[in-house]
Design a protein around this motif. Structure first.
Motif: not given
Length: 461
Positions: A3-14
């Motif tokens: 994954l490139p720098l600056g890529f952002v992930v967010r935890l799933d609601r579950h």
């Protein structure tokens, strides 16, 4: 590929952060991911920005397990974001004009006329919007028509859009951001009904419960998860990942097959409900019912190509015992089902050993497993196995009782969730007709293929 720098992930609601941030619990299937002190510091609340190799590795792991999803709005656009729209069409000049009008004349478009009965009307619309027209002498179906357009695409990305789709201006640009992940081969939006007022009760049902609408939560498209496939009604794909494209031997289910082949090849398919494509749903009962049955006929061809993925239900041994005890409808049924659930809760707690409150975590997990088992059993009775259910109802009071409970509970729970603009009676009727049509298609394909593969549940640990 990282994954490139600056890529952002967010935890799933579950996905739950447990033990003060020392572990994550979630994903499909549910698992416990223990975090090192260094990994804990990489999380910013419930998001994880990629800043170095370590954060890229953790983000990639979270994506693989379904514990997190990309934050599309914060992702960079591809360096070369050029794309071509491929539109397979047979007749439907009115719908084609509406789609091309939503695309505009600045984007390259290839219209593939799949042997229209009135080709002049299609050609006139294509010329009006300066689209390239490819005319096929014989009707080859959606898969073949898309492939005919794909082989002419020279841009890095291709958008497949059916003629009864309308594209929002931000749909394709947002989906293109997902290709910042080098493993992503395809991204799809949420498919919803046209914004105009529904004219029939079937259209209102479809607006609430369309087979193409995969919900309002982002997801990785993977077999065995809540979003196990994606429709090709609107798709953005990386051209070099598609190979030969769709399987032209399939008139239905070709989009499911392509998704699963890409996933088997180690690629990712993303579902992004933050953007939408509007679809013209069927408004007449006969057309709608027939289309639902046609969807079902894709089950056996898919079972032949992907036998591990097509099962109508997936049970663990304990869930079969749990469902079997309740279906028996004896005095001992509820205590026996409770005992099974108790044993499962203990086993889950033992697997969570080392966390602060293993039983507190295990109880809802076991409960969710029980609810999933009941939902799958209900679907078997009312949808996939309804011909057998009908025979059982004729000879057994217990089968009649189980079927009635399953059918009514399904209507009550889904009606509340779907927030349908339709009265409960007609919604319930449409639900049952939906199941009857799809199940009939599955059985037709199974009989035609002389195989029960599409009808057999899968038992797994």
């Amino acid at each position: 590929m990282t994954l490139p720098l600056g890529f952002v992930v967010r935890l799933d609601r579950h996905t739950r952060v447990v033990d003060g941030g020392r572990a994550l619990l979630g994903g499909f299937p549910t698992r416990l991911l223990r975090l090192t002190p260094k990994a804990r510091r990489l999380l910013v609340g419930r998001t994880l920005p990629v800043r170095d190799a370590s954060s890229a590795l953790l983000a990639d792991r979270l994506l693989d397990t379904g514990m997190a999803h990309p934050v599309a709005g914060s992702l960079p656009s591809p360096a070369d974001a050029r794309y071509t729209v491929v539109v397979p069409v047979r007749d439907r000049p009115r719908q084609l004009e509406r789609l091309l009008g939503s695309i505009g004349t600045e984007t390259p478009v290839i219209v593939v006329d799949d042997a229209s009965r009135r080709p002049a009307a299609v050609a006139e619309v294509a010329a009006k919007y300066r689209a390239r027209l490819v005319t096929l002498a014989e009707n080859v179906g959606p898969a073949g028509a898309r492939n005919a357009g794909l082989c002419l695409v020279t841009t890095p990305y291709v958008v497949f859009a059916d003629s009864d789709i309308v594209l929002d201006p931000d749909t394709v640009p947002t989906l293109l951001r997902h290709f910042a992940d080098p493993r992503v081969a395809m991204a799809v939006p949420r498919i919803t009904g046209l914004p105009n007022a529904a004219t029939t009760w079937i259209e209102r049902y479809e607006n609430a419960r369309s087979s193409l609408d995969l919900g309002d939560r982002p997801a990785a498209v993977r077999p065995g998860t809540p979003v196990s496939w994606a429709s090709s009604a609107c798709v953005v794909a990386r051209v070099d990942a598609l190979g030969e494209g769709f399987d032209e031997g399939m008139r239905v289910g070709e989009d499911v097959d392509l998704c699963w082949r890409l996933i088997e090849a180690g690629r990712r398919v993303r579902y992004e409900p933050a953007v939408r494509a509007a679809h013209e749903h069927r408004v007449r009962l006969g057309d709608w019912f027939l289309r639902k049955a046609v969807y079902g006929t894709g089950a056996q061809p898919l079972a032949r190509r992907h036998p591990a993925y097509i099962a109508p239900a997936v049970f663990a041994p304990w869930s079969m015992a749990f469902a079997g005890a309740l279906l028996a409808q004896r005095r001992w049924s509820v205590p026996a089902a409770g005992a099974v659930l108790g044993v499962v809760t203990v086993r889950i707690a033992r697997r969570l050993d080392g966390t602060r409150y293993p039983y507190r975590l295990a109880v809802p997990l076991a409960g969710n497993g029980a609810l999933a088992t009941l939902a799958q059993t209900s679907a078997l009775l009312t949808r996939h196995w309804w011909p057998l259910t009908a025979v059982g109802c004729a000879v057994s009071r217990r089968v009649r009782r189980a079927t009635a409970v399953a059918a009514l509970a399904d209507i009550v729970l889904e009606y509340r969730r779907d927030q349908a603009t339709l009265d409960p009676l007609r919604y319930g009727l449409a639900r049952r007709l939906d199941d009857l049509a799809y199940g009939a298609g599955v059985w037709f394909s199974a009989l035609k293929g002389r195989s029960t593969a599409a009808l057999r549940p899968r038992v797994t640990r």
